[in-house]
Design a protein around this motif. Structure first.
Motif, PDB file in Angstrom:
ATOM      1  N   VAL A 151      19.251 -25.874  -0.738  1.00  0.00           N
ATOM      2  CA  VAL A 151      17.984 -25.742  -1.465  1.00  0.00           C
ATOM      3  C   VAL A 151      16.851 -25.380  -0.511  1.00  0.00           C
ATOM      4  O   VAL A 151      16.045 -24.486  -0.779  1.00  0.00           O
ATOM      5  N   LEU A 178      23.245 -21.669  -5.148  1.00  0.00           N
ATOM      6  CA  LEU A 178      23.172 -23.101  -5.408  1.00  0.00           C
ATOM      7  C   LEU A 178      24.046 -23.511  -6.583  1.00  0.00           C
ATOM      8  O   LEU A 178      24.739 -24.528  -6.529  1.00  0.00           O
ATOM      9  N   PHE A 232      15.278 -27.003  -7.504  1.00  0.00           N
ATOM     10  CA  PHE A 232      15.371 -25.631  -7.001  1.00  0.00           C
ATOM     11  C   PHE A 232      14.045 -24.893  -7.132  1.00  0.00           C
ATOM     12  O   PHE A 232      13.522 -24.347  -6.154  1.00  0.00           O
TER      13      PHE A 232
END
Length: 515
Positions: free
Chosen positions: A63, A85, A330
């Motif tokens: 992240v 991710l 995120f």
């Protein structure tokens, strides 16, 4: 003691002895952790808790440096970087139930060691992808996720079988297991930020070294678990039935295809035929999986037939809350890095407040969960998700850290550390005793899969809203749109949790009929 008494007290010579009743086998069970010295127990618990620590490490270390990785591969938008991710969480959420069943079959200690070694191998490959393309990196991230998918359910099973039910040491072991999550996340942010100052592949190479050491250390420090005779003495054909292979295949296919469609649409758009074909196939495979689990499988991997309305509320609240968290972690990071220009290392410092907040929340839930109904704890968690996500979505670009960002991190962490234990307790209360063992695995499946799927929902919103807008203004509009998706999901979770409380009050908790 007389000779007859001594003979009567002796255990049967063979496990096939007809006189060995289930009750006597339960009495003979040895809680292996209690046979260890105190220092060895500390090492044992710390090593097993590394499953949760390394799981969160694998999320946090990407992240914080996703922009750096994306730039090296030519991916310059948050939507284009989402697979860097999402693939990791998708893999964990997809394979964790299957891994739990494999642990039952082949041994949880063995699967823990294999999972750590597998995780190390694909962390090494993720770093080596710098010499190839982002396609290899995404594949490595997906295969990385299979490591925690093996270690997480195995760790829970090891802790559960190593101490007697209700013991103080067992409760503390599970408390520390959950408490390592914020430490893992911050360690990921920190080491990712540090290594990005030199060369980002070292984030994954250093992780590979640590995981390989953990695999070797775990093989030594984790005591051998007693085998389950009901499983180990089965024929190969019976083992395949126990594994529920058709359910595993159709379930994995459904989860992967459905999630792939949403996250791939962020990159190429819904106008691509293969995207909605994957979505349709995912739904069809899901229908087949549901039919197999309800009407055909003798040992279903998910016992839908035993579920009731309470479980539906638990699933809905958990999915909405953790999808909110995935989007928040995120896109909130993208907001302050891309718009404010803060470094990955400073981002780690900004997120550091999750450590005290997480520990306090976990201890508070542990103290109150027996006094306050779990349904109300779930409501508290959903309120935290709503407030934390609203603060993120409405944060002025140049606001002071100690206002919106600081309080958003503190409050979201309350949602994380209250909703997970509440969900596991509610699940445990709503299903028959014979299905208690899968409770944590089912909840963890929903947690990780929802993170990945939520990123797909948010990425689609980002892509559609920012169309035609260039520069930082377009980036900001897209990120805001994604963060408002998290607010909507959090609101849905809150509404479901309040309906659940109302149902409990006016209708009563669903009774468990099937034993």
């Amino acid at each position: 003691m007389s000779t007859d008494d001594s003979k009567e007290a002796m255990p049967p010579v063979s496990s096939f002895e007809p006189s060995a009743s289930p009750a006597s086998k339960e009495d003979e069970h040895i809680y292996v952790a209690e046979t260890l010295s105190t220092p060895r127990q500390v090492l044992f618990i710390a090593t097993v808790c590394m499953a949760m620590f390394t799981n969160q490490l694998g999320l946090g270390n990407t992240v914080g440096i996703v922009d750096v990785i994306g730039e090296s591969f030519g991916l310059n938008t948050a939507g284009g970087q989402v697979w860097l991710l999402a693939g990791y969480s998708l893999s964990i959420g997809t394979f964790i139930l299957i891994a739990g069943r494999l642990g039952d079959e082949f041994g949880h200690k063995r699967l823990f060691v294999i999972g750590m070694a597998w995780y190390a191998l694909w962390s090494l490959i993720a770093g080596l992808a710098v010499f190839s393309s982002y396609i290899l990196f995404i594949f490595a991230r997906v295969f990385q996720g299979m490591g925690p998918a093996m270690t997480l359910p195995s760790s829970l099973a090891i802790l559960g079988s190593s101490y007697p039910p209700g013991s103080r040491k067992k409760n503390m072991a599970f408390a520390w297991f959950g408490g390592t999550a914020p430490f893992g996340a911050i360690a990921g942010f920190t080491f990712g930020g540090l290594f990005s100052l030199a060369w980002w592949p070292w984030t994954y190479w250093s992780q590979a070294i640590g995981l390989a050491a953990l695999a070797a250390f775990g093989a030594w420090v984790i005591p051998n678990q007693p085998p389950a005779p009901s499983v180990t003495q089965q024929s190969w054909r019976s083992k395949m039935k126990f594994m529920d292979v058709p359910g595993c295949v159709t379930g994995v296919a459904s989860l992967v295809l459905f999630n792939f469609a949403w996250n791939e649409a962020v990159v190429v758009g819904w106008e691509q035929p293969y995207v909605y074909v994957c979505l349709i196939l995912g739904v069809l495979f899901g229908a087949v999986f549901f039919w197999i689990e309800v009407f055909w499988a003798p040992n279903p991997i998910i016992p839908f037939a035993a579920f009731n309305m309470d479980i539906a509320f638990v699933f809905g609240c958990t999915a909405a809350g953790w999808a909110t968290f995935g989007i928040w972690v995120f896109y909130f990071a993208q907001l302050v890095m891309q718009i404010r220009g803060i470094s990955p290392l400073l981002l780690a410092a900004w997120y550091a407040s999750v450590i005290p907040s997480g520990i306090i929340s976990a201890l508070a839930v542990g103290k109150t969960i027996g006094k306050l109904p779990a349904s109300w704890i779930m409501v508290i968690g959903q309120v935290a998700y709503v407030v934390g996500s609203v603060l993120a979505a409405t944060m002025p670009v140049h606001s002071n850290y100690w206002t919106y960002f600081f309080f958003s991190v503190l409050i979201i962490c309350v949602g994380m550390d209250s909703s997970f234990p509440a969900a596991t307790v509610l699940f445990s209360n709503a299903v028959p005793p014979k299905y208690q063992g899968i409770g944590a695995s089912v909840v963890m499946t929903i947690v990780n899969y929802s993170i990945s799927l939520g990123l797909g929902f948010a990425g689609t919103a980002e892509r559609e809203v920012k169309k035609g807008q260039e520069g930082l203004a377009g980036v900001l509009v897209g990120i805001r749109a994604a963060l408002w998706v998290s607010v909507g999901l959090a609101g849905l979770g809150l509404m479901l949790s309040l309906l659940f409380v109302a149902k409990e009050h006016f209708v009563g908790r669903a009774s468990v009929i099937k034993k």
